[in-house]
Design a protein around this motif. Sequence first.
Motif, mmCIF file in Angstrom:
data_model
loop_
_atom_site.group_PDB
_atom_site.id
_atom_site.type_symbol
_atom_site.label_atom_id
_atom_site.label_comp_id
_atom_site.label_asym_id
_atom_site.label_seq_id
_atom_site.Cartn_x
_atom_site.Cartn_y
_atom_site.Cartn_z
ATOM 1 N N ALA A 77 0.811 -1.228 0.000
ATOM 2 C CA ALA A 77 0.000 0.000 0.000
ATOM 3 C C ALA A 77 0.843 1.277 0.000
ATOM 4 C CB ALA A 77 -0.952 -0.019 1.190
ATOM 5 N N ALA A 80 1.639 2.814 -3.436
ATOM 6 C CA ALA A 80 0.555 3.021 -4.411
ATOM 7 C C ALA A 80 0.901 4.107 -5.437
ATOM 8 C CB ALA A 80 -0.747 3.353 -3.686
ATOM 9 N N GLU A 81 1.499 5.194 -4.970
ATOM 10 C CA GLU A 81 1.849 6.261 -5.929
ATOM 11 C C GLU A 81 2.926 5.790 -6.908
ATOM 12 O OE1 GLU A 81 2.601 10.036 -4.185
ATOM 13 O OE2 GLU A 81 0.613 10.136 -3.247
ATOM 14 N N LEU A 168 -1.896 -4.325 -2.845
ATOM 15 C CA LEU A 168 -2.760 -3.408 -3.590
ATOM 16 C C LEU A 168 -3.514 -4.186 -4.658
ATOM 17 C CD1 LEU A 168 -0.095 -0.644 -4.143
ATOM 18 C CD2 LEU A 168 -2.274 -0.288 -2.942
#
Lengths: 186, 186
Positions: A77, A80-81, A168
Motif C-alpha cells: 500500500a 501506491a503512488e 494493492l
Amino acid sequence: MAIKPVPIEKAYRLLNHGPTTMISAKHNGIENVMSAAWVCALDYAPQAKLTIVVDKIAYTRQLIEKSGYFAIQIPVAKQAELVMAMGQSRKDVPHKLDRLSLFYQDGFDLPLVRDCAAWLICKLIPEPHNQQAHDLFIGEIMAAWADERIFADGHWRFDQVPDELRTLHYVAGGQFYLIGKGINLA
Amino acid sequence: MAIKPVPIEKAYRLLNHGPTTMISAKHNGIENVMSAAWVCALDYAPQAKLTIVVDKIAYTRQLIEKSGYFAIQIPVAKQAELVMAMGQSRKDVPHKLDRLSLFYQDGFDLPLVRDCAAWLICKLIPEPHNQQAHDLFIGEIMAAWADERIFADGHWRFDQVPDELRTLHYVAGGQFYLIGKGINLA
C-alpha cells in the motif's frame, strides 16, 4: 526486514489472492519496470508457471522478448503512488525509473524493486501465437522471495502487519483496494 | 437487490482486483460449478477477453469444451463455505450442486450462481495448444452483470457495503482474505 526464499511450488500463493504487480525486465543493460494487474498463476508443479499480459506498446515487452526473462514484484500500500507512476509509459516519462530503488538477487540479472512484499523471477516460455494474438506471455517461475513479515511458511500474514504493508488491488482510474480481513475455513 | 448489465468494455474491472471466482458450464442438460482462483482479464477492446485455468481432471472442463461456453461468477464473503464446497470435485461429491441456487439470464443457456457480486458469460476462443499444454482457456466476454449495490458506474463500491458483500481472495488451505479499504489516487 528479511527477504526469504519461497519454495517454487508455493510461489503461486503469492499471486493467488490477485494482487496488482509490477513487471521488470532488462536487456543490453537497459532496465524497465511497468505496473500490471493482469498477472495470474498458471501451475505450481511439476513446472511452476504464470501468465502476464503485456501490450505491444509497452517498452518492457521488447526487453522480455529479447532477454527471455522477466520478474514480477508485488507492491504494498505505501507504494501506491509508485505503482501509478510505473503505469506510465517510459516513452512519455523517460526518467520514470528515477523514482525507484532497484536491487539484484545473486544469479539473476533482473532488476527488482525494493520494499515490495514479494518477487518472482520468470523465464519466458516462448509461445509466439499467444504473444502476437493475445499479448499473453507465459513464464516459468525460477525463483521467488518474500518479505517474511508479510508472507511466511507459505501463507500471507496480512492480519499481523500495518495497513501500509498490505497488497494493492487495482480497479481503474486511480482506484485501488487494499487486501482486508482474513478468514480461515480449514 | 438489482442485477444490472455491465458494459462489455468495462467487464475487466470485475476481475481486475483479483477476486476468487466460480466457473459454471452446461452441456446436454448437465450443469456444473467449480471454484477457481486462476481467472484473469486478458483484454477489454475491441474484443473483451479473459483467461481461466482448468485442470484436466475437472468435470467442468468437458462441459466447456463440448458446449463452447462458460460463465464466471464473483462470489462474496458470505459465500465462502460455498466456494470451498464448489472446490471439491463432482466425482467425489456427486450432489455438490444441491447446495446452490442457480438462475439463468435471457438468451444464455448457462447456469449462474445466485447472490454473487457479478457474473460474466464467455464464449470459448478455441486454442487447442494452450488447453492441452497449459490447461489455459481463453474466453470472449459476451455479457456481464453486477449487483448494483456492490458494483455500479464502472466501479466497485466495497466501502459502502457490509463485509459479507466484499469479494473473496483465496490463498490456500481454506485461507481467504476479504477485499479491504479503498484508496483513490485519481
